[in-house]
Design an enzyme around this catalytic site. Structure first.
Site, PDB file in Angstrom:
ATOM      1  CE1 TYR A  32       1.342  -0.372   4.432  1.00  0.00           C
ATOM      2  CE2 TYR A  32       0.249   1.774   4.542  1.00  0.00           C
ATOM      3  CZ  TYR A  32       0.664   0.938   4.950  1.00  0.00           C
ATOM      4  OH  TYR A  32       1.522   1.303   6.163  1.00  0.00           O
ATOM      5  CE  LYS A 147       3.125   3.191   3.192  1.00  0.00           C
ATOM      6  NZ  LYS A 147       3.149   3.305   4.611  1.00  0.00           N
ATOM      7  CD  GLU A 179      10.220   1.867  10.319  1.00  0.00           C
ATOM      8  OE1 GLU A 179      10.218   2.797   9.476  1.00  0.00           O
ATOM      9  OE2 GLU A 179      10.122   0.726  10.104  1.00  0.00           O
ATOM     10  CG  LEU A 204       8.275   2.485   4.694  1.00  0.00           C
ATOM     11  CD1 LEU A 204       8.208   1.205   3.872  1.00  0.00           C
ATOM     12  CD2 LEU A 204       6.962   3.186   4.788  1.00  0.00           C
TER      13      LEU A 204
HETATM   14  N1  PMP Z   1       7.737   3.798   8.789  1.00  0.00           N
HETATM   15  C1  PMP Z   1       6.590   3.258   8.867  1.00  0.00           C
HETATM   16  C2  PMP Z   1       6.776   2.061   9.612  1.00  0.00           C
HETATM   17  C3  PMP Z   1       5.429   3.873   8.328  1.00  0.00           C
HETATM   18  O1  PMP Z   1       4.304   2.892   8.409  1.00  0.00           O
HETATM   19  C4  PMP Z   1       5.463   4.896   7.608  1.00  0.00           C
HETATM   20  C5  PMP Z   1       4.316   5.559   7.225  1.00  0.00           C
HETATM   21  N2  PMP Z   1       3.574   4.785   6.073  1.00  0.00           N
HETATM   22  C6  PMP Z   1       6.841   5.709   7.584  1.00  0.00           C
HETATM   23  C7  PMP Z   1       7.959   5.218   8.103  1.00  0.00           C
HETATM   24  C8  PMP Z   1       6.701   7.149   7.168  1.00  0.00           C
HETATM   25  O2  PMP Z   1       6.719   7.061   5.711  1.00  0.00           O
HETATM   26  P1  PMP Z   1       6.105   8.072   4.644  1.00  0.00           P
HETATM   27  O3  PMP Z   1       7.036   9.387   5.004  1.00  0.00           O
HETATM   28  O4  PMP Z   1       6.564   7.567   3.441  1.00  0.00           O
HETATM   29  O5  PMP Z   1       4.806   8.234   4.930  1.00  0.00           O
END
Ligand code: PMP
Length: 284
Positions: A32, A147, A179, A204
């Site tokens: 996603y 993701k 994270e 991620l």
């Molecule tokens: N880490 C994780 C585990 C996440 O789920 C997300 C958001 N989906 C992020 C980091 C941040 O990613 P982004 O800046 O692309 O929203």
């Protein structure tokens, strides 16, 4: 009523149906993206599509739709649902097939779903108040760079964190912060250096993270990409997290210990402001 997109059609959310055999439902066999919408425009859309293609490739999933098809669907939903500010959620599953651990033939069509959420993220109370964060063991699989919709552990951890009075949880492996539950995590050292985990399989690769790192470079701020210890975070001058839905959000306590003076710090505030200025210029 909200309009959603499902496999090429737009319809009211109550009309949209997915097979009980959908592999997204049975196996979490789906990836996603979540794109922020500001001023009715999509933020860093290309970055989200590049990451989507990478996630698909890493799990051997094909997708017939082109980036242009997907862009058209994002834009149509923003229009249909009159989204001035909010999010567009996109999910691609491997489709519906009789339950089997072996992936079905690539001729099985994907299920593609998009929906919107109307939300004011710019004026979120967390931005001025700051988040209280708890650190918890990172018990996710070792491909956090993909993701996937397998979000049970982050969801469990955040719910348990909330029951203990926290706004969010930060994951740690061997004492090092990887994270946040759904965001990337940063600290600012006493010397003013911004530190965040490097982009490997443990995190991620956030689209917001990339934009913020570019902003740091533009502003000439000192930063380092490496894992930091929870103990280092507890002594940090500031902390913050980034994501498409949280933008840049200050963290004011970790494991009950106040960070800085327990108010959003100057670096976090400056980065949030610069990030918002940047996306307003770039959004398409
Ligand atoms: N880490 C994780 C585990 C996440 O789920 C997300 C958001 N989906 C992020 C980091 C941040 O990613 P982004 O800046 O692309 O929203």
């Amino acid at each position: 009523m909200r309009q959603v997109y499902i496999n090429g059609a737009y319809m009211p959310e109550t009309k949209a149906k997915i097979s009980v055999f959908d592999r997204g439902f049975l196996f979490g066999d789906a990836v996603y993206e979540v794109t922020y919408v500001i001023d009715r425009k999509l933020v860093d859309y290309q970055g989200h599509m590049t990451r989507l293609r990478r996630s698909l490739g890493e799990i051997d999933m094909s997708l017939a739709m082109t980036d242009a098809d997907l862009l058209a669907a994002h834009r149509e939903l923003v229009k249909l649902n009159d989204i001035d500010e909010g999010l567009v959620y996109l999910e691609v599953t491997r489709g519906a097939a009789d339950r089997d651990f072996i992936f079905p033939d690539a001729s099985v069509p994907n299920t593609v779903v998009l929906f919107t959420q109307k939300k004011s993220l710019m004026d979120a109370p967390a931005a001025t108040r700051g988040l209280n964060v708890l650190t918890v063991e990172d018990q996710r699989w070792e491909r956090c760079d993909i993701k996937t919709v397998q979000l049970l552990y982050p969801s469990l951890a955040k719910t348990r964190g909330k029951a203990q009075g926290a706004d969010d949880v930060w994951f740690q492996r061997d004492g090092y912060v990887t994270e946040g539950s759904s965001n990337n995590a940063y600290i600012v050292s006493a010397e003013g250096k911004i530190i965040t985990h490097e982009t490997n399989n443990d995190i991620l690769h956030g689209i917001t993270r990339k934009a913020v790192m570019d902003t740091l470079a533009d502003l000439g701020l000192d930063f380092e990409e490496r894992p930091f210890l929870v103990t280092e975070a507890l002594e940090a001058a500031e902390a913050f997290s980034t994501s498409s839905s949280g933008l840049v959000t200050p963290v004011v306590s970790i494991d009950g210990k106040q960070i800085g003076d327990a108010k959003p710090g100057p670096v976090s505030k400056q980065l949030r402001q610069k990030y918002i200025e940047g996306i307003r210029r770039r959004a398409i």
